[in-house]
Scaffold this motif. Structure first.
Motif, PDB file in Angstrom:
ATOM      1  N   LEU A 147       3.176  -6.028  -3.079  1.00  0.00           N
ATOM      2  CA  LEU A 147       3.064  -6.281  -4.381  1.00  0.00           C
ATOM      3  C   LEU A 147       1.747  -6.281  -5.078  1.00  0.00           C
ATOM      4  O   LEU A 147       1.928  -5.312  -6.227  1.00  0.00           O
ATOM      5  CB  LEU A 147       3.886  -7.712  -4.802  1.00  0.00           C
ATOM      6  CG  LEU A 147       4.055  -8.145  -6.131  1.00  0.00           C
ATOM      7  CD1 LEU A 147       5.235  -7.119  -6.548  1.00  0.00           C
ATOM      8  CD2 LEU A 147       4.400  -9.694  -6.261  1.00  0.00           C
ATOM      9  N   ILE A 148       0.971  -6.638  -4.721  1.00  0.00           N
ATOM     10  CA  ILE A 148      -0.469  -6.698  -5.415  1.00  0.00           C
ATOM     11  C   ILE A 148      -1.157  -5.365  -5.038  1.00  0.00           C
ATOM     12  O   ILE A 148      -1.723  -4.582  -6.003  1.00  0.00           O
ATOM     13  CB  ILE A 148      -1.208  -7.893  -5.122  1.00  0.00           C
ATOM     14  CG1 ILE A 148      -0.753  -9.132  -5.687  1.00  0.00           C
ATOM     15  CG2 ILE A 148      -2.770  -7.784  -5.854  1.00  0.00           C
ATOM     16  CD1 ILE A 148      -1.624 -10.368  -5.204  1.00  0.00           C
ATOM     17  N   GLY A 149      -1.472  -5.171  -3.868  1.00  0.00           N
ATOM     18  CA  GLY A 149      -2.131  -3.886  -3.516  1.00  0.00           C
ATOM     19  C   GLY A 149      -1.610  -2.602  -3.585  1.00  0.00           C
ATOM     20  O   GLY A 149      -2.132  -1.582  -4.024  1.00  0.00           O
ATOM     21  N   TYR A 150      -0.303  -2.510  -3.557  1.00  0.00           N
ATOM     22  CA  TYR A 150       0.397  -1.102  -3.662  1.00  0.00           C
ATOM     23  C   TYR A 150       1.269  -0.681  -5.079  1.00  0.00           C
ATOM     24  O   TYR A 150       1.145   0.274  -5.633  1.00  0.00           O
ATOM     25  CB  TYR A 150       1.385  -1.124  -2.660  1.00  0.00           C
ATOM     26  CG  TYR A 150       0.606  -0.655  -1.103  1.00  0.00           C
ATOM     27  CD1 TYR A 150       0.190   0.460  -0.914  1.00  0.00           C
ATOM     28  CD2 TYR A 150       0.457  -1.625  -0.191  1.00  0.00           C
ATOM     29  CE1 TYR A 150      -0.326   0.777   0.501  1.00  0.00           C
ATOM     30  CE2 TYR A 150      -0.142  -1.516   1.043  1.00  0.00           C
ATOM     31  CZ  TYR A 150      -0.616  -0.243   1.291  1.00  0.00           C
ATOM     32  OH  TYR A 150      -1.251   0.144   2.438  1.00  0.00           O
ATOM     33  N   ALA A 151       1.843  -1.939  -5.208  1.00  0.00           N
ATOM     34  CA  ALA A 151       2.569  -1.849  -6.713  1.00  0.00           C
ATOM     35  C   ALA A 151       1.823  -2.337  -7.932  1.00  0.00           C
ATOM     36  O   ALA A 151       2.107  -2.084  -9.084  1.00  0.00           O
ATOM     37  CB  ALA A 151       3.735  -2.601  -6.585  1.00  0.00           C
TER      38      ALA A 151
END
Length: 330
Positions: free
Chosen positions: A67-71
């Motif tokens: 959620l944080i790193g990729y999106a």
């Protein structure tokens, strides 16, 4: 192309993709090797308990890293999903007599539905507005769990029946170690496959520039909602396993500080790195146990370690080490 051709004979783009796939496969095998070999140095149940907590935190962090790193979507309320997964399974199996092997997946699925309903309006926000919205969600969950004492046991928490699979109750740290170790491997494998899929490439495009990604025809809302639900499912599964392993659960599992700890683990290990999430969870779960010998100076040294890591490993441990290795090979 001839059969048996190596990576150097492929076009540059295809070679890069294949090389990345090979590195991820080696990383998954290395993780499996560590899980298989670790019992050789776990001398008592206390060490097994720490290893189990590492795996459970890593499961949450892998989903949160998607959620944080990729999106590129921040969440300060993921501890709420973690606690709801645990309380849901505890209530169904303890208060209503459901088999724990059924209550756990039903609880996780219910949290996924909740994440879908909450995520549709919430993910329209961006930046600190999204952070505040997810923070509010976590606070609401924590308050409800603490006040609805007839259902949840209130601030004192509630007992949780043991997890039973095929009529066999899971008892003892050594058996639980292999259960959560297998669950961690499955979660990492699922995350790696998601990243390598077209949906994963869409997530990376959204992280780079949402406007540019939408110009290319990527449905930003749908992809962000999907990864939000997946990360909530991972958190709920880890919460349910934690509740059945500990045999007890309290509203502290939904606290704001727990959500912050999970985010710190992701950032510490390295965003946009599945194995970075695992490393971050391993280090920051184990380090407080090692620093207990310092007594009054424990938190001061812990904070110093975090600061030093962010100074010398600005993108997290795993991505920074990978960059150093690439430079050394070059």
């Amino acid at each position: 192309m001839r059969a048996g051709s190596n990576v150097s004979e492929l076009p540059p783009a295809a070679a890069a993709v294949r090389g990345m796939g090979l590195r991820r496969s080696r990383g998954l095998l290395a993780l499996a090797g560590v899980i298989a070999a670790l019992p050789l140095v776990l001398v008592n149940n206390y060490f097994y308990e720490v290893a189990i907590l590492v795996a459970l935190n890593a499961i949450v962090c892998v989903g949160l890293n998607l959620l944080i790193g990729y999106a590129g979507q921040i969440s300060l309320g993921h501890a709420g999903f973690f606690a709801l997964g645990g309380y849901g399974s505890a209530i169904l199996s303890g208060s209503h007599g459901w088999p724990s092997a059924l209550s756990l997946p039903v609880s996780v699925a219910a949290v996924g539905v909740l994440a879908f309903l909450v995520g549709r309006p919430t993910l329209r926000l961006k930046g600190h507005y999204l952070a505040m919205a997810t923070l509010g969600l976590g606070v609401i969950v924590s308050i409800v769990l603490a006040t609805e004492d007839r259902i949840t046991g209130g601030p004192d928490g509630m007992a949780v029946p043991p997890l039973a699979l095929a009529g066999l109750a899971l008892q003892g740290e050594r058996l639980w170690y292999w259960v959560v170790g297998g669950a961690l491997l499955a979660v990492v494998w699922l995350a790696l496959n998601l990243i390598d899929s077209p949906a994963g490439r869409a997530l990376r495009a959204l992280h780079g520039s949402e406007t540019a990604a939408q110009t290319l025809g990527i449905d930003a809302a749908r992809h962000k909602l999907r990864v939000f639900v997946i990360s909530a499912l991972f958190a709920a599964a880890a919460g349910a396993l934690t509740a059945h392993y500990a045999g007890f659960i309290t509203p502290a599992k939904a606290s704001f500080m727990h959500s912050v700890e999970l985010v710190i683990m992701v950032v510490f290990g390295g965003m946009a790195s599945v194995f970075g999430a695992v490393v971050g969870a391993a280090v920051l779960t184990t380090l407080p146990q090692l620093l207990t010998v310092l007594k009054d100076y424990e938190m001061m040294v812990f904070g110093a370690v975090l600061i030093a890591t962010m100074v010398f490993f600005p993108q997290g441990i795993v991505p920074t080490l990978a960059r150093w290795m690439a430079r050394w090979r070059a």
